[in-house]
Design a protein around this motif. Structure first.
Motif, PDB file in Angstrom:
ATOM      1  N   HIS A  70     -17.817  40.290  26.295  1.00  0.00           N
ATOM      2  CA  HIS A  70     -17.940  40.957  24.990  1.00  0.00           C
ATOM      3  C   HIS A  70     -16.842  40.450  24.042  1.00  0.00           C
ATOM      4  CE1 HIS A  70     -18.737  44.036  22.018  1.00  0.00           C
ATOM      5  NE2 HIS A  70     -17.450  44.356  22.052  1.00  0.00           N
ATOM      6  N   ALA A  71     -15.614  40.372  24.525  1.00  0.00           N
ATOM      7  CA  ALA A  71     -14.499  39.924  23.693  1.00  0.00           C
ATOM      8  C   ALA A  71     -14.637  38.443  23.357  1.00  0.00           C
ATOM      9  CB  ALA A  71     -13.175  40.189  24.404  1.00  0.00           C
ATOM     10  N   TRP A  72     -15.135  37.653  24.279  1.00  0.00           N
ATOM     11  CA  TRP A  72     -15.252  36.212  24.062  1.00  0.00           C
ATOM     12  C   TRP A  72     -16.284  35.865  22.988  1.00  0.00           C
ATOM     13  CZ3 TRP A  72     -15.356  34.457  29.865  1.00  0.00           C
ATOM     14  CH2 TRP A  72     -14.069  34.583  30.405  1.00  0.00           C
ATOM     15  N   ALA A  73     -17.190  36.762  22.741  1.00  0.00           N
ATOM     16  CA  ALA A  73     -18.198  36.501  21.713  1.00  0.00           C
ATOM     17  C   ALA A  73     -17.533  36.320  20.353  1.00  0.00           C
ATOM     18  CB  ALA A  73     -19.212  37.634  21.668  1.00  0.00           C
ATOM     19  N   ALA A  74     -16.371  36.927  20.169  1.00  0.00           N
ATOM     20  CA  ALA A  74     -15.664  36.837  18.894  1.00  0.00           C
ATOM     21  C   ALA A  74     -14.681  35.669  18.848  1.00  0.00           C
ATOM     22  CB  ALA A  74     -14.910  38.144  18.634  1.00  0.00           C
ATOM     23  N   LEU A  75     -14.484  34.960  19.966  1.00  0.00           N
ATOM     24  CA  LEU A  75     -13.542  33.840  19.996  1.00  0.00           C
ATOM     25  C   LEU A  75     -14.271  32.524  19.752  1.00  0.00           C
ATOM     26  CD1 LEU A  75     -11.291  34.695  23.083  1.00  0.00           C
ATOM     27  CD2 LEU A  75     -10.700  34.869  20.667  1.00  0.00           C
ATOM     28  N   PRO A  76     -13.638  31.647  19.005  1.00  0.00           N
ATOM     29  CA  PRO A  76     -14.265  30.334  18.781  1.00  0.00           C
ATOM     30  C   PRO A  76     -14.047  29.429  19.996  1.00  0.00           C
ATOM     31  CG  PRO A  76     -12.120  30.413  17.702  1.00  0.00           C
ATOM     32  CD  PRO A  76     -12.379  31.801  18.277  1.00  0.00           C
ATOM     33  N   ASP A  77     -14.894  28.426  20.119  1.00  0.00           N
ATOM     34  CA  ASP A  77     -14.670  27.398  21.119  1.00  0.00           C
ATOM     35  C   ASP A  77     -13.459  26.598  20.658  1.00  0.00           C
ATOM     36  OD1 ASP A  77     -16.928  28.301  22.352  1.00  0.00           O
ATOM     37  OD2 ASP A  77     -18.187  26.597  21.787  1.00  0.00           O
ATOM     38  N   SER A  78     -12.643  26.163  21.602  1.00  0.00           N
ATOM     39  CA  SER A  78     -11.471  25.394  21.190  1.00  0.00           C
ATOM     40  C   SER A  78     -11.249  24.238  22.142  1.00  0.00           C
ATOM     41  CB  SER A  78     -10.232  26.286  21.138  1.00  0.00           C
ATOM     42  OG  SER A  78      -9.880  26.694  22.449  1.00  0.00           O
ATOM     43  N   ILE A  79     -10.599  23.241  21.612  1.00  0.00           N
ATOM     44  CA  ILE A  79     -10.247  22.065  22.408  1.00  0.00           C
ATOM     45  C   ILE A  79      -8.832  22.295  22.921  1.00  0.00           C
ATOM     46  CG2 ILE A  79      -9.805  19.585  22.322  1.00  0.00           C
ATOM     47  CD1 ILE A  79     -11.966  19.467  20.104  1.00  0.00           C
ATOM     48  N   PRO A  80      -8.627  22.112  24.212  1.00  0.00           N
ATOM     49  CA  PRO A  80      -7.288  22.341  24.779  1.00  0.00           C
ATOM     50  C   PRO A  80      -6.244  21.435  24.120  1.00  0.00           C
ATOM     51  CG  PRO A  80      -8.911  22.095  26.519  1.00  0.00           C
ATOM     52  CD  PRO A  80      -9.593  21.736  25.243  1.00  0.00           C
ATOM     53  N   THR A  81      -5.074  22.026  23.913  1.00  0.00           N
ATOM     54  CA  THR A  81      -3.938  21.279  23.397  1.00  0.00           C
ATOM     55  C   THR A  81      -2.736  21.626  24.250  1.00  0.00           C
ATOM     56  OG1 THR A  81      -3.370  23.053  21.880  1.00  0.00           O
ATOM     57  CG2 THR A  81      -4.784  21.305  21.016  1.00  0.00           C
ATOM     58  N   ASP A 108      -0.541  22.447  27.214  1.00  0.00           N
ATOM     59  CA  ASP A 108      -0.709  22.870  28.608  1.00  0.00           C
ATOM     60  C   ASP A 108      -1.875  23.827  28.838  1.00  0.00           C
ATOM     61  OD1 ASP A 108       1.494  21.398  29.373  1.00  0.00           O
ATOM     62  OD2 ASP A 108       2.893  23.063  29.053  1.00  0.00           O
ATOM     63  N   ASP A 109      -2.548  24.228  27.770  1.00  0.00           N
ATOM     64  CA  ASP A 109      -3.649  25.175  27.960  1.00  0.00           C
ATOM     65  C   ASP A 109      -4.878  24.458  28.529  1.00  0.00           C
ATOM     66  OD1 ASP A 109      -3.888  23.858  25.476  1.00  0.00           O
ATOM     67  OD2 ASP A 109      -5.287  25.371  24.756  1.00  0.00           O
ATOM     68  N   VAL A 110      -5.755  25.233  29.163  1.00  0.00           N
ATOM     69  CA  VAL A 110      -6.960  24.689  29.787  1.00  0.00           C
ATOM     70  C   VAL A 110      -8.194  25.244  29.104  1.00  0.00           C
ATOM     71  CG1 VAL A 110      -8.291  24.522  31.929  1.00  0.00           C
ATOM     72  CG2 VAL A 110      -5.790  24.425  32.011  1.00  0.00           C
ATOM     73  N   CYS A 111      -8.339  26.552  29.114  1.00  0.00           N
ATOM     74  CA  CYS A 111      -9.483  27.209  28.475  1.00  0.00           C
ATOM     75  C   CYS A 111      -8.984  28.444  27.756  1.00  0.00           C
ATOM     76  CB  CYS A 111     -10.546  27.580  29.507  1.00  0.00           C
ATOM     77  SG  CYS A 111     -11.935  28.469  28.766  1.00  0.00           S
ATOM     78  N   GLY A 153       0.368  38.768  29.395  1.00  0.00           N
ATOM     79  CA  GLY A 153       0.910  37.421  29.507  1.00  0.00           C
ATOM     80  C   GLY A 153       1.492  37.111  30.867  1.00  0.00           C
ATOM     81  N   LYS A 154       1.030  37.821  31.888  1.00  0.00           N
ATOM     82  CA  LYS A 154       1.578  37.631  33.232  1.00  0.00           C
ATOM     83  C   LYS A 154       1.386  36.213  33.735  1.00  0.00           C
ATOM     84  CE  LYS A 154      -0.716  41.555  34.455  1.00  0.00           C
ATOM     85  NZ  LYS A 154      -1.412  42.387  35.399  1.00  0.00           N
ATOM     86  N   PHE A 155       0.265  35.601  33.370  1.00  0.00           N
ATOM     87  CA  PHE A 155      -0.094  34.343  33.996  1.00  0.00           C
ATOM     88  C   PHE A 155       0.170  33.129  33.128  1.00  0.00           C
ATOM     89  CE2 PHE A 155      -1.745  36.689  37.355  1.00  0.00           C
ATOM     90  CZ  PHE A 155      -2.535  37.707  36.871  1.00  0.00           C
ATOM     91  N   VAL A 156      -0.252  33.194  31.863  1.00  0.00           N
ATOM     92  CA  VAL A 156      -0.166  32.020  31.001  1.00  0.00           C
ATOM     93  C   VAL A 156       0.369  32.448  29.644  1.00  0.00           C
ATOM     94  CG1 VAL A 156      -1.512  30.212  29.861  1.00  0.00           C
ATOM     95  CG2 VAL A 156      -2.114  30.932  32.164  1.00  0.00           C
ATOM     96  N   ARG A 157       1.342  31.695  29.158  1.00  0.00           N
ATOM     97  CA  ARG A 157       1.900  31.997  27.844  1.00  0.00           C
ATOM     98  C   ARG A 157       1.498  30.948  26.813  1.00  0.00           C
ATOM     99  NH1 ARG A 157       6.043  35.949  28.486  1.00  0.00           N
ATOM    100  NH2 ARG A 157       6.447  36.222  30.691  1.00  0.00           N
ATOM    101  N   SER A 158       0.668  29.998  27.217  1.00  0.00           N
ATOM    102  CA  SER A 158       0.349  28.891  26.321  1.00  0.00           C
ATOM    103  C   SER A 158      -0.880  29.130  25.460  1.00  0.00           C
ATOM    104  CB  SER A 158       0.146  27.615  27.133  1.00  0.00           C
ATOM    105  OG  SER A 158      -0.978  27.750  27.973  1.00  0.00           O
ATOM    106  N   THR A 159      -1.492  30.306  25.550  1.00  0.00           N
ATOM    107  CA  THR A 159      -2.671  30.563  24.733  1.00  0.00           C
ATOM    108  C   THR A 159      -2.275  30.549  23.265  1.00  0.00           C
ATOM    109  OG1 THR A 159      -3.571  31.954  26.456  1.00  0.00           O
ATOM    110  CG2 THR A 159      -4.532  32.204  24.271  1.00  0.00           C
ATOM    111  N   PRO A 160      -2.969  29.745  22.480  1.00  0.00           N
ATOM    112  CA  PRO A 160      -2.626  29.695  21.056  1.00  0.00           C
ATOM    113  C   PRO A 160      -2.744  31.076  20.414  1.00  0.00           C
ATOM    114  CG  PRO A 160      -4.158  27.928  21.646  1.00  0.00           C
ATOM    115  CD  PRO A 160      -4.049  28.845  22.822  1.00  0.00           C
ATOM    116  N   ARG A 161      -1.691  31.470  19.738  1.00  0.00           N
ATOM    117  CA  ARG A 161      -1.662  32.801  19.112  1.00  0.00           C
ATOM    118  C   ARG A 161      -2.768  32.948  18.072  1.00  0.00           C
ATOM    119  NH1 ARG A 161       0.133  35.249  22.967  1.00  0.00           N
ATOM    120  NH2 ARG A 161       2.169  34.602  23.651  1.00  0.00           N
TER     121      ARG A 161
END
Length: 169
Positions: free
Chosen positions: A121-132, A134-137, A149-157
């Motif tokens: 449901h939340a992902w429906a509002a997120l755009p597709d993005s190209i990794p930059t 250290d991020d993957v998806c 943020g327990k696991f990954v801090r590289s998600t683009p804000r």
């Protein structure tokens, strides 16, 4: 025992056992290797022949598996039976443990199902993005970021607006 006018029940080949038992040849071969099934005799050509009791044993094994018993547990149950000991207490103990394990697995699966529904449901509002970098998806990383943020801090804000963060699990 058969009387004078009666003949012994016909023996089955592996192929016939497979067809009547609703399993594959590989399953029968595995059960033979493990000692769960035994051929009644062999033909001169070396083919294994099985009695009706082995078909019954095959049905027993498949039923036990459908109840959640492992092949190792089924071996133990059969061993008890062959030793003329009641396997019933063992069966009850195993199934009680299996029921508790299954309940815990079900709880974990239901929790995962809820997280998946919230995420989709939340992902429906997120755009597709190209990794930059250290991020993957971004989609999966958004879930991690929303969970503190327990696991990954590289998600683009830029992908984690307040509205999105509030909707993620």
């Amino acid at each position: 025992m058969t009387g004078k006018g009666e003949s012994a029940p016909p023996l089955m080949t592996v192929r016939q056992l497979v067809q009547q038992g609703g399993v594959t040849v590989h399953v029968v071969r595995n059960y033979l290797r493990r000692g769960l099934l035994q051929a009644a005799t062999h033909t001169e050509g070396g083919y294994q022949l099985f009695s009706a009791s082995e078909l019954q044993r095959l049905h027993f094994i498949r039923t036990a598996q459908q109840l959640g018993f492992t092949l190792a547990e089924i071996e133990e149950i059969i061993r008890h039976s062959l030793q003329r000991h009641s396997p019933c207490p063992l069966v009850r103990d195993i199934i009680r443990r299996r029921l508790d394990d299954t309940r815990q697995q079900l709880d974990r699966l239901l929790a995962m199902h809820e997280r998946m529904e919230r995420a989709i449901h939340a992902w429906a509002a997120l755009p597709d993005s190209i990794p930059t970098g250290d991020d993957v998806c971004a989609l999966i990383e958004a879930v991690a970021a929303a969970e503190g943020g327990k696991f990954v801090r590289s998600t683009p804000r830029r992908l984690l607006g307040r509205r999105i963060q509030e909707n993620l699990p």
